[in-house]
Structures are given as C-alpha cells and as structure tokens.
Design an enzyme around this catalytic site. Structure first.
Site, short mmCIF file in Angstrom:
data_model
loop_
_atom_site.label_atom_id
_atom_site.label_comp_id
_atom_site.label_asym_id
_atom_site.label_seq_id
_atom_site.Cartn_x
_atom_site.Cartn_y
_atom_site.Cartn_z
N LYS A 205 -2.77 7.44 1.77
CA LYS A 205 -3.63 7.83 0.65
C LYS A 205 -4.84 6.91 0.52
O LYS A 205 -4.84 5.78 1.01
CB LYS A 205 -2.81 7.90 -0.64
CG LYS A 205 -1.90 9.13 -0.61
CD LYS A 205 -1.24 9.45 -1.90
CE LYS A 205 -0.44 10.74 -1.73
NZ LYS A 205 0.49 10.98 -2.82
N ARG A 243 8.03 9.14 0.51
CA ARG A 243 7.46 10.31 1.21
C ARG A 243 6.42 9.79 2.19
O ARG A 243 5.41 9.23 1.76
CB ARG A 243 6.85 11.27 0.19
CG ARG A 243 6.29 12.55 0.77
CD ARG A 243 5.72 13.44 -0.33
NE ARG A 243 5.21 14.69 0.19
CZ ARG A 243 4.00 14.84 0.71
NH1 ARG A 243 3.17 13.82 0.75
NH2 ARG A 243 3.62 16.03 1.16
N1 HH2 Z 1 1.53 13.77 -2.20
C1 HH2 Z 1 0.98 14.80 -1.50
C2 HH2 Z 1 1.63 16.04 -1.45
N2 HH2 Z 1 2.85 16.21 -2.04
N3 HH2 Z 1 4.67 15.34 -3.29
C3 HH2 Z 1 5.25 14.33 -3.96
N4 HH2 Z 1 6.47 14.47 -4.53
N5 HH2 Z 1 4.62 13.11 -4.08
C4 HH2 Z 1 3.40 12.87 -3.53
O1 HH2 Z 1 2.87 11.75 -3.69
C5 HH2 Z 1 2.76 13.93 -2.81
C6 HH2 Z 1 3.43 15.18 -2.71
C7 HH2 Z 1 -0.32 14.61 -0.78
O2 HH2 Z 1 -0.10 14.22 0.59
P1 HH2 Z 1 -0.12 15.16 1.93
O3 HH2 Z 1 0.93 16.20 1.88
O4 HH2 Z 1 -0.10 14.29 3.10
O5 HH2 Z 1 -1.50 15.82 1.94
P2 HH2 Z 1 -1.95 17.23 1.47
O6 HH2 Z 1 -1.72 17.30 0.02
O7 HH2 Z 1 -3.39 17.25 1.84
O8 HH2 Z 1 -1.13 18.26 2.18
#
Ligand code: HH2
Length: 268
Positions: A205, A243
C-alpha cells in the site's frame, strides 16, 4: 511446537485488470487459479479472490462481469483450501459462497446478513467513503476511537444477525492518511480488545512508499521488504490475519519465530 497460534496468512488473488498492486497479472482465470494454488503451496491459510479493484479512484465493475471473473477461480481453488471472496456486492458474495468460498471479505461493512444466511465468516472492514472519493480528504477527530467504535458496532451487528464469526479490519488506506494508518496499526491492541479476530492489510500500500521516502516513489511491486516488515510488526502486535501478496516470506517468518521460541524454552 505450534506457530503463533492465531496468526493466519491470507494470500491475495486479484482477478482484475486494474488493481493498484498487480493489475492485469491474474486477469486471465487460468493464471489466477495457478497463482492461488501457488499461494496455498507457499503456506497461505486463506486465499482471497477479488474481481473488483478497491484502489482509490477505481471504477465500479458491473455485477455480471464481476461474477464472470471470480466464480471459476473460487470454484477451482475451494477444494484446495479456505477461500474468501473480496466483494461489496451481495449477489457476488452469495454466488461465491455457493461455489465454495467460506469467508466474505467485505470492504463495505454491509454484508453481515449475507454471511449469516449461509453460515460464512464475515470480515467487516472499515472505510471512510467509497473508493471513488475516499482519499480526497479523510478526516477524523480521534481515528482510533472512531474506527474501533465502528468495528465494535459491526461485531455486535454480526452477533445479532447470527453470523458464525465476525473478523474486524481497520481498513488500512481506505479513507485514511498516513498518520491515520500509522495510528491504527500502532493501536492494534485497542482493536483486539473488541474480542474478535483482527485482519490487517498493508501489503504494497502507498503508506509504505510514503514511509520509505524514496525518490521517485517506490512502485507497488517494489514495496516487498516494507510489506514484509509491516506484516511482521502487525503479527507481533496481535494481528490474527495478515492479507498479503507474497505469502512465502511470512510463512518463513512464522516458522523461524516458532523455532526461536522452542529453542528459548529448551535452553531456559
Ligand atoms: N485491501 C484491499 C482490498 N481488500 N480487504 C481487507 N479485508 N483488508 C484490506 O486492507 C484490503 C481488502 C486493497 O488491496 P488489493 O486487493 O491488493 O488491491 P485492489 O483493491 O486494487 O484489488
């Protein structure tokens, strides 16, 4: 000797063309499935499948398209381990749970009823605003107090609805400045005091790029060391689930920590 008893690793599979962290790499379902299997093999306790990016400014995905992205991946991975569905849409959550997922990873904090209906675990994550607007001007009086209070309400709501288990996530980067994110991670124990498992997602992030102060800013795929350091810090301060995009280093860390503790006891 068991590893840190509550620390579980959630590996991320983004079946999206536009995720901030790895957009496009696993958009093809076959590649997404292969990646999910790799994450299980590396020691993921849970694989989190998502078909809609939640990065700041992300454009919402129509329901049919999200279903088309995630269902084959959930179905293929579920026989190999615990699968969570990362969605804010009730219909997508329901279909994924039918296809074999057992956890609703809900960044909207609104899907408790769906989780209750099918006996799934509900991860309720805090966000101020939606992805389109959340980083515009996040404002809190007392970020730790306000986020903890909101999470406590979700815990109570989950219990009232009869949800099997509610896990709580302060939502790092979701309507939060660097200072807000740091305050929340630094006060994990206060969130843990709510009495439910705590999930933390810091992997790749932007707060990590801000902290590294590299010029130009580190792109997401070059935030691995910071991601590992942050996950370890979170585990050592009480996170029950981290995560992460890269599973192997965290599994290595948990094995190392368990061996150290065993040696400490033997040679005490
Ligand atoms: N962060 C993201 C997505 N889902 N779920 C939980 N429970 N906690 C988090 O911090 C969280 C989440 C964002 O990360 P990522 O999936 O890598 O990216 P994107 O949202 O662009 O798919």
């Amino acid at each position: 000797m068991t590893e840190r008893p509550n620390a579980r690793i959630m590996g991320i599979v983004n079946v999206t063309p536009d995720s901030f962290s790895d957009g496009g790499r696993y958009f093809d379902p076959a590649r997404a499935i292969e990646h999910g299997l790799e994450l299980f093999a590396e020691g993921a306790d849970i694989v989190d499948v998502g078909g809609e990016s939640t990065r700041p400014g992300a454009v919402p995905v129509p329901e049919a398209e999200e279903l088309r992205r995630v269902l084959p991946v959930v179905e293929a991975l579920a026989p190999y381990g615990v699968v969570s569905i990362d969605t804010v849409k009730p219909a997508v959550a329901r279909a994924a749970l039918q296809a074999g997922a057992t956890i609703v990873n809900d960044v909207s904090g609104r899907l408790g009823l769906v989780a209750a209906e099918v006996g799934a675990v509900w991860i309720a994550m805090h966000s101020q605003g939606d992805p389109q607007t959340m980083q515009a001007n996040p404002t809190y009086g007392d970020v730790v107090g306000e986020v903890s209070a909101w999470l406590g309400e979700r815990r109570d709501e989950g219990r009232a609805l009869g949800v099997r288990e509610v896990w709580l996530d302060p939502g790092i980067g979701f309507g939060k400045t660097l200072a807000h994110n740091l305050a929340l991670i630094a006060h994990l124990r206060q969130i843990k005091a709510l009495g439910a498992p705590v999930v933390i997602g810091v992997s790749r992030k932007s707060m990590l790029a801000e902290l590294s102060r590299a010029e130009p800013a580190l792109p997401p795929l070059e935030r691995e060391e910071q991601s590992l350091a942050a996950a370890i810090w979170a585990i050592e301060h009480g996170a029950d689930v981290v995560r992460v995009h890269r599973v192997r280093p965290i599994r290595d860390y948990l094995r190392l920590a368990a061996a150290m503790e065993e040696a400490a006891r033997e040679w005490a």
